[in-house]
Design an enzyme around this catalytic site. Structure first.
Site, PDB file in Angstrom:
ATOM      1  N   LYS A 105     -35.319  -6.277  58.330  1.00  0.00           N
ATOM      2  CA  LYS A 105     -34.467  -5.294  59.016  1.00  0.00           C
ATOM      3  C   LYS A 105     -33.663  -4.479  57.994  1.00  0.00           C
ATOM      4  O   LYS A 105     -33.596  -4.849  56.813  1.00  0.00           O
ATOM      5  CB  LYS A 105     -33.523  -6.024  59.972  1.00  0.00           C
ATOM      6  CG  LYS A 105     -32.451  -6.828  59.273  1.00  0.00           C
ATOM      7  CD  LYS A 105     -31.584  -7.589  60.265  1.00  0.00           C
ATOM      8  CE  LYS A 105     -30.536  -8.387  59.513  1.00  0.00           C
ATOM      9  NZ  LYS A 105     -30.000  -9.499  60.289  1.00  0.00           N
ATOM     10  N   TYR A 120      -8.417   9.745  38.394  1.00  0.00           N
ATOM     11  CA  TYR A 120      -7.450  10.095  39.442  1.00  0.00           C
ATOM     12  C   TYR A 120      -6.349   9.043  39.586  1.00  0.00           C
ATOM     13  O   TYR A 120      -6.613   7.844  39.478  1.00  0.00           O
ATOM     14  CB  TYR A 120      -8.158  10.217  40.788  1.00  0.00           C
ATOM     15  CG  TYR A 120      -9.087  11.407  40.888  1.00  0.00           C
ATOM     16  CD1 TYR A 120      -8.593  12.712  40.846  1.00  0.00           C
ATOM     17  CD2 TYR A 120     -10.458  11.211  41.032  1.00  0.00           C
ATOM     18  CE1 TYR A 120      -9.444  13.805  40.952  1.00  0.00           C
ATOM     19  CE2 TYR A 120     -11.319  12.297  41.149  1.00  0.00           C
ATOM     20  CZ  TYR A 120     -10.807  13.585  41.100  1.00  0.00           C
ATOM     21  OH  TYR A 120     -11.651  14.647  41.207  1.00  0.00           O
TER      22      TYR A 120
HETATM   23  C1  LIG Z   1     -30.240 -10.749  59.737  1.00  0.00           C
HETATM   24  C2  LIG Z   1     -30.707 -11.895  60.550  1.00  0.00           C
HETATM   25  C3  LIG Z   1     -31.281 -13.013  59.941  1.00  0.00           C
HETATM   26  C4  LIG Z   1     -31.335 -13.199  58.443  1.00  0.00           C
HETATM   27  O1  LIG Z   1     -30.118 -13.695  57.981  1.00  0.00           O
HETATM   28  P1  LIG Z   1     -29.880 -14.001  56.424  1.00  0.00           P
HETATM   29  O2  LIG Z   1     -28.510 -14.539  56.372  1.00  0.00           O
HETATM   30  O3  LIG Z   1     -30.018 -12.701  55.710  1.00  0.00           O
HETATM   31  O4  LIG Z   1     -30.930 -14.967  56.010  1.00  0.00           O
HETATM   32  C5  LIG Z   1     -31.793 -13.984  60.760  1.00  0.00           C
HETATM   33  N1  LIG Z   1     -31.723 -13.879  62.121  1.00  0.00           N
HETATM   34  C6  LIG Z   1     -31.156 -12.825  62.733  1.00  0.00           C
HETATM   35  C7  LIG Z   1     -31.104 -12.776  64.212  1.00  0.00           C
HETATM   36  C8  LIG Z   1     -30.624 -11.805  61.971  1.00  0.00           C
HETATM   37  O5  LIG Z   1     -30.048 -10.757  62.577  1.00  0.00           O
END
Ligand SMILES: *Cc1c(COP(=O)(O)O)cnc(C)c1O
Length: 373
Positions: free
Chosen positions: A36, A267
């Protein structure tokens, strides 16, 4: 191919992501690959291609667009699971593209069943159970009601049952993690006893590494695939120490010049030289997602040594201290993330400097023009 403006680019090593996936698969038994958010900034299509070629069986996307994009690449044997939330208008695309969505409430389940019926297909789904995250999902204690609801629906098939852990990366929170797992086990058992056959999956990266008893039928690692250690800085850090980071961010030195004792940089004049110094101005700023929160706290890697940031990070430039790196000069490579072994900047360390988590560093720095090793 994106244009590398501002001489800053993100280098991604898909081979290392594959290496991490193999390690996780060896430990967990059946590791989905969470891709994702543009594969945590590493590039959805390139990462999906490398993982599918290596034999990854399930790719987990975050949005319908991402799922459709993976499906468009082929990989017929590969399951595309959609972790993220969907709206009703997303269902038709999900069904047509054989995407397996996480379904989190009764209304959604009924709407999807109706949509699948109208297209005359049986749609595989993953039932999302809320065991303590307090975000999306059916409540674990409602598993019987979910089974009753499923009995009345003829165009959905439960392929997975999932839940998400809120604090598996916090060693001190073991009791809460175990309570989530217990609720998950109850819900899984109810759904199995009602005749459903599916892959139960609960573990994220941290749980895959730290809680073998929570591996169930499959795991959903994300962060660890990209080489970050969820236990960085904790007493359990050894659990993730063999993972290899897969993102480097490189920029260049624009100019070096002297700064006299008493003079200030950038800055707000937040940094005053206590002695005569030599500074380098590098091509990186908050417009490149090089966070302004790094002002005065972070460091970069120049010629194999650490150069601390001086004063405020600007929009497209940052000043660093090269007093102790006398050969540093215009055009030199500067590593904002990663870099040569002896001084490589870890995403976890970067995150600590600016008060966030490594996930956010990868997602943000991954938005720069990318090149693949
Ligand atoms: C993002 C996500 C993961 C992965 O989690 P990590 O901590 O990056 O391993 C697993 N399950 C769901 C539902 C997620 O949204």
């Amino acid at each position: 191919m994106p244009i590398a403006y501002n001489h800053l680019e993100t280098l991604v090593h898909p081979g290392r992501i594959v290496e991490n996936w193999r390690k996780l698969e060896a430990r967990g038994g059946h590791a989905y690959a969470v891709v994702k958010a543009d594969a945590y900034g590493h590039g959805l299509r390139e990462v999906a291609r490398a993982l599918a070629a290596a034999g990854a069986h399930t790719l987990c996307a975050g949005t319908v667009e991402e799922s459709v994009s993976i499906r468009g690449m082929g990989y017929e044997g590969c399951v595309v699971s959609l972790l993220g939330p969907q709206l009703d208008e997303d269902f038709a695309a999900a069904i047509r593209q054989r995407i397996v969505p996480f379904i989190a409430d009764a209304e959604q389940l009924k709407r999807l069943d109706a949509e699948a019926a109208s297209l005359n297909v049986v749609q595989p789904i993953s039932i999302k159970i809320d065991t303590g995250m307090g975000r999306l999902g059916f409540r674990a204690e409602d598993a019987q009601a979910v089974a009753d609801l499923l009995d009345g629906l003829s165009h959905v098939k439960v392929a997975g049952v999932s839940s998400h852990l809120a604090s598996a990366d916090m060693p001190q929170d073991r009791a809460a993690v175990e309570a989530q797992n217990a609720r998950f086990c109850d819900a899984v058992q109810v759904l199995r006893s009602r005749g459903h056959e599916f892959e139960a999956n609960l573990a994220n990266s941290a749980a895959l590494l730290a809680y073998p008893e929570m591996h169930h039928d499959a795991q959903r690692p994300g962060l660890a695939l990209y080489g970050c250690n969820p236990f960085w800085g904790t007493e359990q850090a050894a659990l993730g120490s063999d993972l290899v980071p897969a993102m480097d961010v490189r920029s260049r030195i624009y100019q070096t010049h002297g700064l006299r004792a008493g003079e200030t940089v950038s800055y707000g004049r937040t940094f005053t030289a206590q002695r005569d110094m030599r500074i380098a101005v590098i091509a990186a700023g908050y417009a490149d997602n090089y966070m302004r929160a790094m002002s005065g706290v972070g460091a970069v890697c120049v010629r194999g040594r650490r150069a601390p940031i001086l004063g405020r990070v600007c929009m497209q430039m940052t000043a660093v201290d090269v007093t102790d790196i006398p050969d540093a000069t215009r055009g030199d490579d500067v590593w904002l993330l990663g870099g040569p072994d002896q001084c490589a900047v870890r995403a976890e360390e970067f995150a600590d400097w600016c008060g966030t988590i490594s996930y956010e560093i990868l997602c943000l720095l991954g938005q720069n023009p990318r090149r693949y090793a």
